[in-house]
Design a protein around this motif. Sequence first.
Motif, PDB file in Angstrom:
ATOM      1  N   VAL A 145     -44.931   6.761  -4.781  1.00 21.57           N
ATOM      2  CA  VAL A 145     -43.613   7.273  -4.399  1.00 21.57           C
ATOM      3  C   VAL A 145     -42.644   6.131  -4.183  1.00 21.57           C
ATOM      4  O   VAL A 145     -41.471   6.173  -4.604  1.00 21.57           O
ATOM      5  CB  VAL A 145     -43.732   8.146  -3.134  1.00 21.57           C
ATOM      6  CG1 VAL A 145     -42.359   8.485  -2.584  1.00 21.57           C
ATOM      7  CG2 VAL A 145     -44.512   9.421  -3.439  1.00 21.57           C
ATOM      8  N   VAL A 146     -43.113   5.046  -3.532  1.00 22.59           N
ATOM      9  CA  VAL A 146     -42.249   3.894  -3.273  1.00 22.59           C
ATOM     10  C   VAL A 146     -41.813   3.249  -4.585  1.00 22.59           C
ATOM     11  O   VAL A 146     -40.644   2.883  -4.776  1.00 22.59           O
ATOM     12  CB  VAL A 146     -42.984   2.888  -2.368  1.00 22.59           C
ATOM     13  CG1 VAL A 146     -42.195   1.580  -2.276  1.00 22.59           C
ATOM     14  CG2 VAL A 146     -43.196   3.475  -0.989  1.00 22.59           C
ATOM     15  N   VAL A 147     -42.787   3.097  -5.509  1.00 23.92           N
ATOM     16  CA  VAL A 147     -42.458   2.481  -6.807  1.00 23.92           C
ATOM     17  C   VAL A 147     -41.459   3.341  -7.566  1.00 23.92           C
ATOM     18  O   VAL A 147     -40.490   2.843  -8.158  1.00 23.92           O
ATOM     19  CB  VAL A 147     -43.752   2.283  -7.629  1.00 23.92           C
ATOM     20  CG1 VAL A 147     -43.413   1.858  -9.063  1.00 23.92           C
ATOM     21  CG2 VAL A 147     -44.638   1.238  -6.965  1.00 23.92           C
ATOM     22  N   TRP A 148     -41.705   4.630  -7.552  1.00 25.92           N
ATOM     23  CA  TRP A 148     -40.784   5.532  -8.269  1.00 25.92           C
ATOM     24  C   TRP A 148     -39.389   5.490  -7.660  1.00 25.92           C
ATOM     25  O   TRP A 148     -38.381   5.463  -8.362  1.00 25.92           O
ATOM     26  CB  TRP A 148     -41.323   6.964  -8.218  1.00 25.92           C
ATOM     27  CG  TRP A 148     -40.437   7.937  -8.925  1.00 25.92           C
ATOM     28  CD1 TRP A 148     -40.441   8.265 -10.236  1.00 25.92           C
ATOM     29  CD2 TRP A 148     -39.390   8.714  -8.320  1.00 25.92           C
ATOM     30  NE1 TRP A 148     -39.466   9.186 -10.527  1.00 25.92           N
ATOM     31  CE2 TRP A 148     -38.800   9.479  -9.345  1.00 25.92           C
ATOM     32  CE3 TRP A 148     -38.903   8.824  -7.028  1.00 25.92           C
ATOM     33  CZ2 TRP A 148     -37.744  10.355  -9.104  1.00 25.92           C
ATOM     34  CZ3 TRP A 148     -37.845   9.681  -6.783  1.00 25.92           C
ATOM     35  CH2 TRP A 148     -37.274  10.448  -7.819  1.00 25.92           C
ATOM     36  N   ALA A 149     -39.327   5.498  -6.282  1.00 26.95           N
ATOM     37  CA  ALA A 149     -38.031   5.456  -5.609  1.00 26.95           C
ATOM     38  C   ALA A 149     -37.287   4.171  -5.907  1.00 26.95           C
ATOM     39  O   ALA A 149     -36.068   4.161  -6.112  1.00 26.95           O
ATOM     40  CB  ALA A 149     -38.231   5.620  -4.101  1.00 26.95           C
ATOM     41  N   ALA A 150     -38.056   3.035  -5.991  1.00 29.23           N
ATOM     42  CA  ALA A 150     -37.414   1.752  -6.295  1.00 29.23           C
ATOM     43  C   ALA A 150     -36.866   1.745  -7.726  1.00 29.23           C
ATOM     44  O   ALA A 150     -35.785   1.201  -7.990  1.00 29.23           O
ATOM     45  CB  ALA A 150     -38.423   0.623  -6.108  1.00 29.23           C
ATOM     46  N   ALA A 151     -37.612   2.360  -8.623  1.00 27.25           N
ATOM     47  CA  ALA A 151     -37.171   2.396 -10.015  1.00 27.25           C
ATOM     48  C   ALA A 151     -36.006   3.348 -10.226  1.00 27.25           C
ATOM     49  O   ALA A 151     -35.219   3.179 -11.170  1.00 27.25           O
ATOM     50  CB  ALA A 151     -38.345   2.791 -10.917  1.00 27.25           C
ATOM     51  N   ASN A 152     -35.897   4.348  -9.372  1.00 23.51           N
ATOM     52  CA  ASN A 152     -34.837   5.348  -9.518  1.00 23.51           C
ATOM     53  C   ASN A 152     -33.910   5.353  -8.294  1.00 23.51           C
ATOM     54  O   ASN A 152     -33.454   6.411  -7.854  1.00 23.51           O
ATOM     55  CB  ASN A 152     -35.455   6.735  -9.705  1.00 23.51           C
ATOM     56  CG  ASN A 152     -36.294   6.835 -10.947  1.00 23.51           C
ATOM     57  OD1 ASN A 152     -35.810   7.107 -12.037  1.00 23.51           O
ATOM     58  ND2 ASN A 152     -37.606   6.595 -10.773  1.00 23.51           N
ATOM     59  N   TRP A 153     -33.689   4.169  -7.754  1.00 21.66           N
ATOM     60  CA  TRP A 153     -32.932   4.077  -6.502  1.00 21.66           C
ATOM     61  C   TRP A 153     -31.525   4.645  -6.625  1.00 21.66           C
ATOM     62  O   TRP A 153     -31.007   5.227  -5.675  1.00 21.66           O
ATOM     63  CB  TRP A 153     -32.876   2.627  -6.051  1.00 21.66           C
ATOM     64  CG  TRP A 153     -32.168   2.445  -4.737  1.00 21.66           C
ATOM     65  CD1 TRP A 153     -30.976   1.840  -4.506  1.00 21.66           C
ATOM     66  CD2 TRP A 153     -32.622   2.920  -3.474  1.00 21.66           C
ATOM     67  NE1 TRP A 153     -30.644   1.881  -3.189  1.00 21.66           N
ATOM     68  CE2 TRP A 153     -31.657   2.552  -2.507  1.00 21.66           C
ATOM     69  CE3 TRP A 153     -33.752   3.602  -3.044  1.00 21.66           C
ATOM     70  CZ2 TRP A 153     -31.781   2.843  -1.153  1.00 21.66           C
ATOM     71  CZ3 TRP A 153     -33.881   3.893  -1.687  1.00 21.66           C
ATOM     72  CH2 TRP A 153     -32.909   3.524  -0.769  1.00 21.66           C
ATOM     73  N   SER A 154     -30.906   4.509  -7.757  1.00 23.85           N
ATOM     74  CA  SER A 154     -29.543   5.017  -7.916  1.00 23.85           C
ATOM     75  C   SER A 154     -29.457   6.526  -7.744  1.00 23.85           C
ATOM     76  O   SER A 154     -28.426   7.065  -7.357  1.00 23.85           O
ATOM     77  CB  SER A 154     -28.993   4.624  -9.298  1.00 23.85           C
ATOM     78  OG  SER A 154     -29.810   5.182 -10.326  1.00 23.85           O
TER      79      SER A 154
END
Length: 231
Positions: free
Chosen positions: A32-41
């Motif tokens: 979840v953290v990795v996905w959120a970082a990749a889709n932070w915008s």
Amino acid sequence: MGARRQRRRRPRLRKSARQKIQILGLLITAAVVVWAAANWSRVWPVLVTVLGLAVVTSVGWAVLRAHRRAVGGDRVWRAQEEAKAREMSMAQVDALSWQEFEQYVADLCRRDGCTQVVVSGKSGDLGADLVGYLADGRKLVVQVKKYAPERSVSSQDMQKFVGTARLEHGADVALFVTTCRAFTKAALGLAVRQDIVAMHRDLLGAWVKGAHLKELMLLNGRGGGKRRPSA
């Protein structure tokens, strides 16, 4: 021996299962953290919106609770002030004339829901200083005696009221109110046998301070007369 081995194996299985669950939870969290970082915008506007809604909701609940407390406190304060305004100490009651005392007892009856309360205000009333109706429709007849605190209501006083309250006035509830501290034993016994509500100084003081007439009738130990049958 086989039973002991099974007992030893069970904790190991449970521990290994917990470890697997913990590892799975860490992997999911990391994903979840990795996905959120990749889709932070795309993620941060959602997070800001959720946090904003949480803050607004918390503030709203706090304001609502404060408002409810303020309203409740205001109601309590008003009730207390109204109670103080209508109360009268027994010292003030003692200072009333007998005519004023009859009017005051009538006001107490009205305060507790009695209707059509009439004060005779004269001698020869055949024991009915006040006549009215309780909230449930029963006819109330009241004898009022303003005596000195140290006096007692005699058996003769009670006999006169007993003889007229129901026979002459058709009382469903007969109430004898006095400012003295006691009824004689004979007077009280007669009141009990004839279902007369005998209100001495202590009960009167409670009534003055806001106790309801219905409650005092029950404390008196009598039902205060039967309810009238409906037509």
